[in-house]
Design an enzyme around this catalytic site. Sequence first.
Site, PDB file in Angstrom:
ATOM      1  N   GLY A 112       0.526  11.793  -4.589  1.00  0.00           N
ATOM      2  CA  GLY A 112       0.879  12.482  -4.462  1.00  0.00           C
ATOM      3  C   GLY A 112       2.332  11.152  -4.038  1.00  0.00           C
ATOM      4  CB  ALA A 116       5.327   8.874   0.096  1.00  0.00           C
ATOM      5  CG  LEU A 158       8.001   3.027   1.112  1.00  0.00           C
ATOM      6  CD1 LEU A 158       7.523   2.108   2.381  1.00  0.00           C
ATOM      7  CD2 LEU A 158       9.578   2.423   1.125  1.00  0.00           C
ATOM      8  CG  ASP A 206       3.442   5.489   8.155  1.00  0.00           C
ATOM      9  OD1 ASP A 206       4.698   6.119   8.596  1.00  0.00           O
ATOM     10  OD2 ASP A 206       3.322   4.979   7.054  1.00  0.00           O
TER      11      ASP A 206
END
Length: 628
Positions: free
Chosen positions: A208, A210, A212, A361
């Site tokens: 994965g 993202a 950040l 989040d």
Amino acid sequence: MFGLRRCSALHLPRPGIHPSVLQAGTISRSARPLNGHHPRPLSTRTGAGEGQKVKASAWLVVPATLLVLGGAGVLAYNYSQPFRHTALAVVRCSRVAEAAILGAIDYKLTFAKPYNSEEEKAAAYSECHTRSARRVLKALLANGGIFIKLGQHMASVAVLPREWTSTMRPLQDQCEPTAYEDLEKMFMSDMGVSISEYFEEFDPKPIGVASLAQVHTGRLKGSGERVAIKLQHPHLEEFCEIDMEMVEVSLGWIKHWFPEFEFTWLGEEMRENLPKEMDFVHEKRNAERAMADFENIRTSLYIPQVKEARKRILVMEYIQGGRVDDLVYLSDNNIDRNKVSLELSRIFCQMVHINGWFHADPHPGNLLIRPATPTSKSPYNFEIVLLDHGLYFDLDTPLRINYSKWWLALIAPATPETVADRKKYAKLVGNIDEDLYPVFEAAITGRAALEGSWEEIEGPVDVPRARSMIDLSAQTEEEMEAIRKAVVQKEGLLLSVFDVLRRVPRRVLMVLKLNDLTRSLDRALMTTHSTIRIFLITAKYCTFAVWLDESERLVSELRRKGLSGMSLGLLWDYFWVWWRYEKMYRSLELAEWWMDTGARFVTAKAWVRGLFTVGGLQGAHRAAAGLA
């Protein structure tokens, strides 16, 4: 003589020689040569040759100067961090400023233009939203880094026009992974050992990526335990501060030139929260606190254990599971999708209304589901795994209780007193006055508005109004279109949306994201219960939160006065608070039972239909799971 007449330029002053000196040395016509010879005539060819040399040297100087400056710039960019930051700031800031200013001008011109019909006006407004959103998307993608995070946040703000949220949504999946070599350098710098020395196995391909960080899998040396490794993108630390400055400056320009289009709250939010999300030690503490909050509660929530935490590196327990909205995965593991939706609502309601500390989040990518393990404390045959604990918000007791009371007012039937309570608590919770209340209510409920909400400003027409949240029927396409058109077509309403975003506290906006997540997942799971079923869960937690607050207040008062000061009035108040709680809570439980019974009946009908139309027990199972 002939030569001197042709060369009158010799009498021009040369650089560095005073004209009087030159005049004193000039040869006059009457003077005789000292050596008896006349001077050699000077031709114009000599002057032309010198001019050509000057021009040639000029053509050499300019490229050489540019080459030197370019080389110096390259060296400064590579070896001078302040110079590199300044250069990047100018480029990156100009991208955002260009997109923002052009968008603001586009809105001004589009809203000021006359139109022949409402249809033409709606189309023009919608196209303006789309154009502006695409400009911003292009700038965010070009800048990358935390600008991707900014776009992801915009995609989750429910009250923004649909053109904006749909345009920004691809940012959830458009993140470039960091090269393995750069990760290796960062790991060595932060941990003091190489990746191969720390892990027995390490998959260089991330599972994965993202905005950040990115996540890899591996096995620990010694134990061989499989773990997930979250590694921050190394370049973020260098550019984080300057990127935040650029965002704030760009949004400040917009506010200065176009005060009605104010988005400075986005920059303020990033300034406050981004450093927290980029500190994985902080994330570890959040995960541990969340585990402690649910320690004595029987719940399906599971939070992975953290093995090691540094500021940019997080090693945690690896969880194998499926997306929480994956109907095929749920069907293969015999997991009831209705129960999944209800458990999600219970988990987040516990965080918001009881704990006063919640995950800020939330999106489907941060939620996994797996079959319950033998040691699980889940009341069902599944566990919901909550990931990415970098950002949490707290709600102080007054805000938490006022928010719960506002929800109870929304659930109560509309009377003049109830409508007044709704607006009172909206002011206490969101700093929202009566003129903006309908927009705020629509953002909380996800619906057009309840009865008595749109008197002050013109809202969507031809939409039947429910008296309370409990009376809401399934949301129709007509209602969704009415909401969209109201925001798209009415300049005043769009500016009201911006005003709501500016006024509402950031933590309350995060609660809106939680509400939107539970509603959207309930739809994605294709649940068979009523659309208001999750609202009943919210009502139960709000009722319990208010009861706890009022009972604790009365008990504290009784203890303060002691036996000698105890009065029948205080005892009566305590009994009345308890009775009101019991009455409300039991009535909600009865409504839940009734709705769950209806949901089981709908599932049973789908099973029978699948048995005959799809074919056999397999077809019946797929139909009951929402797959056929």
